[in-house]
Enzyme design. Structure first.
Site, mmCIF file in Angstrom:
data_model
loop_
_atom_site.group_PDB
_atom_site.id
_atom_site.type_symbol
_atom_site.label_atom_id
_atom_site.label_comp_id
_atom_site.label_asym_id
_atom_site.label_seq_id
_atom_site.Cartn_x
_atom_site.Cartn_y
_atom_site.Cartn_z
ATOM 1 N N GLY A 37 9.730 -1.787 9.914
ATOM 2 C CA GLY A 37 8.436 -1.192 10.249
ATOM 3 C C GLY A 37 7.613 -2.126 11.111
ATOM 4 O O GLY A 37 6.388 -2.204 10.993
ATOM 5 N N VAL A 84 15.494 2.887 7.478
ATOM 6 C CA VAL A 84 15.882 2.005 6.365
ATOM 7 C C VAL A 84 16.440 2.787 5.173
ATOM 8 O O VAL A 84 17.116 2.204 4.319
ATOM 9 C CB VAL A 84 14.708 1.105 5.905
ATOM 10 C CG1 VAL A 84 14.319 0.111 6.969
ATOM 11 C CG2 VAL A 84 13.514 1.933 5.432
ATOM 12 N N ASN A 106 8.755 -4.130 5.041
ATOM 13 C CA ASN A 106 7.410 -3.591 5.257
ATOM 14 C C ASN A 106 7.412 -2.084 5.527
ATOM 15 O O ASN A 106 6.405 -1.419 5.287
ATOM 16 C CB ASN A 106 6.779 -4.353 6.439
ATOM 17 C CG ASN A 106 5.586 -3.646 7.010
ATOM 18 O OD1 ASN A 106 4.497 -3.669 6.443
ATOM 19 N ND2 ASN A 106 5.787 -2.983 8.158
ATOM 20 N N SER A 158 1.564 -2.357 -2.551
ATOM 21 C CA SER A 158 0.211 -1.820 -2.324
ATOM 22 C C SER A 158 -0.595 -2.050 -3.596
ATOM 23 O O SER A 158 -0.030 -2.144 -4.693
ATOM 24 C CB SER A 158 0.293 -0.320 -2.053
ATOM 25 O OG SER A 158 -0.961 0.298 -2.273
ATOM 26 N N TYR A 171 3.477 7.851 -4.166
ATOM 27 C CA TYR A 171 3.322 6.589 -3.425
ATOM 28 C C TYR A 171 3.108 5.430 -4.406
ATOM 29 O O TYR A 171 3.744 4.378 -4.298
ATOM 30 C CB TYR A 171 2.138 6.711 -2.467
ATOM 31 C CG TYR A 171 1.885 5.476 -1.621
ATOM 32 C CD1 TYR A 171 2.729 5.146 -0.569
ATOM 33 C CD2 TYR A 171 0.796 4.649 -1.881
ATOM 34 C CE1 TYR A 171 2.486 4.018 0.213
ATOM 35 C CE2 TYR A 171 0.547 3.527 -1.106
ATOM 36 C CZ TYR A 171 1.398 3.215 -0.064
ATOM 37 O OH TYR A 171 1.158 2.097 0.703
ATOM 38 N N ALA A 173 4.001 5.246 -7.479
ATOM 39 C CA ALA A 173 5.246 4.996 -8.231
ATOM 40 C C ALA A 173 6.219 4.174 -7.398
ATOM 41 O O ALA A 173 6.862 3.245 -7.914
ATOM 42 C CB ALA A 173 5.877 6.326 -8.647
ATOM 43 N N THR A 174 6.319 4.486 -6.102
ATOM 44 C CA THR A 174 7.250 3.695 -5.274
ATOM 45 C C THR A 174 6.765 2.258 -5.158
ATOM 46 O O THR A 174 7.553 1.321 -5.220
ATOM 47 C CB THR A 174 7.399 4.278 -3.846
ATOM 48 O OG1 THR A 174 6.153 4.207 -3.139
ATOM 49 C CG2 THR A 174 7.909 5.703 -3.868
ATOM 50 N N LYS A 175 5.458 2.068 -5.004
ATOM 51 C CA LYS A 175 4.944 0.711 -4.801
ATOM 52 C C LYS A 175 4.972 -0.091 -6.101
ATOM 53 O O LYS A 175 5.100 -1.317 -6.079
ATOM 54 C CB LYS A 175 3.532 0.765 -4.209
ATOM 55 C CG LYS A 175 3.517 1.343 -2.784
ATOM 56 C CD LYS A 175 4.393 0.531 -1.833
ATOM 57 C CE LYS A 175 4.333 0.991 -0.407
ATOM 58 N NZ LYS A 175 5.139 0.180 0.507
HETATM 59 P P1 NAP Z 1 2.036 2.374 9.682
HETATM 60 O O1 NAP Z 1 1.015 1.876 10.622
HETATM 61 O O2 NAP Z 1 2.110 3.835 9.367
HETATM 62 O O3 NAP Z 1 3.479 1.868 10.191
HETATM 63 C C1 NAP Z 1 4.609 2.206 9.438
HETATM 64 C C2 NAP Z 1 5.782 1.454 9.989
HETATM 65 O O4 NAP Z 1 6.941 1.738 9.179
HETATM 66 C C3 NAP Z 1 6.141 1.882 11.407
HETATM 67 O O5 NAP Z 1 6.628 0.756 12.096
HETATM 68 C C4 NAP Z 1 7.259 2.892 11.181
HETATM 69 O O6 NAP Z 1 8.160 3.018 12.268
HETATM 70 C C5 NAP Z 1 7.976 2.249 10.001
HETATM 71 N N1 NAP Z 1 8.795 3.184 9.246
HETATM 72 C C6 NAP Z 1 8.396 4.272 8.555
HETATM 73 N N2 NAP Z 1 9.458 4.881 7.989
HETATM 74 C C7 NAP Z 1 10.542 4.162 8.346
HETATM 75 C C8 NAP Z 1 11.932 4.292 8.098
HETATM 76 N N3 NAP Z 1 12.419 5.291 7.349
HETATM 77 N N4 NAP Z 1 12.773 3.363 8.624
HETATM 78 C C9 NAP Z 1 12.290 2.354 9.390
HETATM 79 N N5 NAP Z 1 10.994 2.177 9.664
HETATM 80 C C10 NAP Z 1 10.131 3.083 9.139
HETATM 81 O O7 NAP Z 1 1.898 1.675 8.240
HETATM 82 P P2 NAP Z 1 1.152 0.337 7.774
HETATM 83 O O8 NAP Z 1 -0.189 0.716 7.306
HETATM 84 O O9 NAP Z 1 1.342 -0.747 8.749
HETATM 85 O O10 NAP Z 1 2.019 0.040 6.458
HETATM 86 C C11 NAP Z 1 3.027 -0.930 6.392
HETATM 87 C C12 NAP Z 1 3.350 -1.138 4.926
HETATM 88 O O11 NAP Z 1 2.162 -1.535 4.234
HETATM 89 C C13 NAP Z 1 3.855 0.117 4.223
HETATM 90 O O12 NAP Z 1 4.867 -0.229 3.318
HETATM 91 C C14 NAP Z 1 2.630 0.625 3.481
HETATM 92 O O13 NAP Z 1 2.970 1.388 2.361
HETATM 93 C C15 NAP Z 1 1.975 -0.688 3.125
HETATM 94 N N6 NAP Z 1 0.543 -0.588 2.840
HETATM 95 C C16 NAP Z 1 -0.340 -0.130 3.789
HETATM 96 C C17 NAP Z 1 -1.686 -0.058 3.455
HETATM 97 C C18 NAP Z 1 -2.724 0.435 4.431
HETATM 98 O O14 NAP Z 1 -3.880 0.656 4.016
HETATM 99 N N7 NAP Z 1 -2.428 0.613 5.707
HETATM 100 C C19 NAP Z 1 -2.122 -0.448 2.183
HETATM 101 C C20 NAP Z 1 -1.191 -0.907 1.263
HETATM 102 C C21 NAP Z 1 0.132 -0.984 1.600
HETATM 103 P P3 NAP Z 1 7.856 4.052 13.513
HETATM 104 O O15 NAP Z 1 6.806 3.367 14.361
HETATM 105 O O16 NAP Z 1 9.171 4.179 14.210
HETATM 106 O O17 NAP Z 1 7.366 5.317 12.910
#
Ligand code: NAP
Length: 262
Positions: A37, A84, A106, A158, A171, A173-175
Site C-alpha cells: 500500500g 496482497v 500497510n 488502527s 474493520y 475486527a481485522t485490525k
Molecule cells: P489509503 O490512502 O486508502 O491507501 C491504501 C493503500 O493500500 C493504497 O496504496 C492501496 O493501493 C493499497 N491497497 C489497498 N488494497 C490493497 C490490496 N488488496 N493489495 C495491495 N495494496 C492494497 O489508506 P491509508 O489511510 O494510507 O491507510 C493505510 C493503512 O493505515 C491501512 O491499513 C489503514 O487501515 C490504516 N489506518 C488508516 C487510518 C486513517 O485514518 N487513514 C487510521 C488507522 C489505520 P492502490 O493505490 O493501488 O489502491
C-alpha cells in the site's frame, strides 16, 4: 504476474521531497524495505521517509498505477502491482524482490456500515486484505529473514483495533487481529532475530477518510487532545522508528493525538 514497473530513478541521491542531497550508504549496506500500500497515504509517506534515509524501496499496490509510478519516480523505489490478498501474486512479487530487511504491512481497506448491512463478501474481502494480506507477505518474506537471522516487520493496525468502533465492526475486527498477530509473531520470531511491531494510527488525513463528512472530521479533531488530526507523515515516523529499534518487539505504538489512551 505482478506487473513490474521499471522505475529506476536517475536522481537517487537527491530527495525529491526536500531537494537536499542525502548521504546514502553504498549498495552493500543499503537496507531493502517492502511497503505494501505504498502508492498512497501512509504507505507513500513511509516510502518517502525510508528513501530519504537511503533505503532501497519496493512499493506494492493494488490498482492505482499512476500513483504508484509517481511515488516510485519521486523516491527511486520499484513499484509492483500485487493484490496482497492473492497468495500466489504475493509469492511472485517476493520472488522478484528477493531478500528484504524490512517489511511494512500497510495495505488496508475499510468499510463503514452496520453489522447487519455488511455482506458476507464484503466481510471476507476486509479480512482477505487486512489480515490474510499480512499472512501472505510474512510467509513470503520469512525464508530470507530466517536465513539471515535478522529482519523487522511493522504492521499497520488502527486505534479501532484497540477499542472498536461502532459501524466499523468488520474493520475493527481485522485490525484487532493484526494486533494479536503482531504480538504472537514477535514471540515466535524474536529468537530468530526478527522483530515484529505494530502502529495503531488514529484519524489520519488520507484518501481512506475522503468519504467522511467534513463536519465529522471536525468533531473528531475537537475530540482529540492535541486538537489536531494526523498526517501520513506522523504515522510514517512511527513506522520508521519501529523498523529501526533493536530492543523493541511485540509493541503497539499509538499515533492518535491522545484520542485513545490504553
Ligand atoms: P489509503 O490512502 O486508502 O491507501 C491504501 C493503500 O493500500 C493504497 O496504496 C492501496 O493501493 C493499497 N491497497 C489497498 N488494497 C490493497 C490490496 N488488496 N493489495 C495491495 N495494496 C492494497 O489508506 P491509508 O489511510 O494510507 O491507510 C493505510 C493503512 O493505515 C491501512 O491499513 C489503514 O487501515 C490504516 N489506518 C488508516 C487510518 C486513517 O485514518 N487513514 C487510521 C488507522 C489505520 P492502490 O493505490 O493501488 O489502491
Amino acid at each position: 504476474n505482478p506487473a513490474e514497473d521499471n522505475n529506476t530513478c536517475a536522481g537517487r541521491a537527491v530527495c525529491a521531497a526536500h531537494g537536499t542531497a542525502l548521504s546514502r550508504g553504498n549498495g552493500a549496506n543499503m537496507k531493502t524495505v517492502v511497503i505494501t500500500g505504498g502508492s498512497r497515504g501512509i504507505g507513500a509517506a513511509a516510502v518517502r521517509l525510508f528513501a530519504g534515509r537511503g533505503a532501497r524501496g519496493w512499493v506494492l499496490y493494488e490498482k492505482n498505477h499512476e500513483a504508484a509510478r509517481a511515488v516510485a519516480r519521486e523516491t527511486g523505489a520499484q513499484a509492483l502491482c500485487c493484490d496482497v490478498a492473492d497468495e500466489a501474486a504475493v509469492q511472485r512479487a517476493f520472488d522478484t524482490i528477493g531478500s528484504a530487511d524490512i517489511l511494512v504491512n500497510n495495505a488496508g481497506v475499510c468499510h463503514y456500515g452496520l453489522i447487519s448491512q455488511i455482506t458476507p463478501a464484503e466481510w471476507r474481502r476486509l479480512f482477505a486484505v487486512n489480515v490474510d494480506g499480512i499472512y501472505n507477505c510474512v510467509r513470503a518474506v520469512l525464508p530470507q529473514m530466517l536465513q539471515k537471522q535478522s529482519g523487522a516487520i511493522v504492521n499497520v493496525s488502527s486505534m479501532w483495533g484497540q477499542v472498536g468502533a461502532s459501524c466499523e465492526a468488520a474493520y475493527s475486527a481485522t485490525k484487532g487481529a493484526v494486533l494479536a498477530l503482531t504480538k504472537a509473531l514477535a514471540q515466535e520470531l524474536g529468537p530468530s532475530g526478527i522483530r515484529v511491531n505494530a502502529v495503531a494510527p488514529g484519524v489520519i488525513r488520507t484518501d481512506m477518510c475522503a468519504s467522511v463528512a467534513p463536519e465529522v472530521m471536525e468533531e473528531l479533531r475537537q475530540q482529540t487532545p492535541t486538537g489536531t488530526l494526523g498526517t501520513p507523515e506522523d504515522a510514517a515516523q512511527a513506522i520508521a522508528y519501529l523498523a529501526d529499534a533493536p530492543f523493541v518487539t511485540g509493541q503497539v505504538l499509538a499515533v492518535n493525538g491522545g484520542f485513545v489512551i490504553t
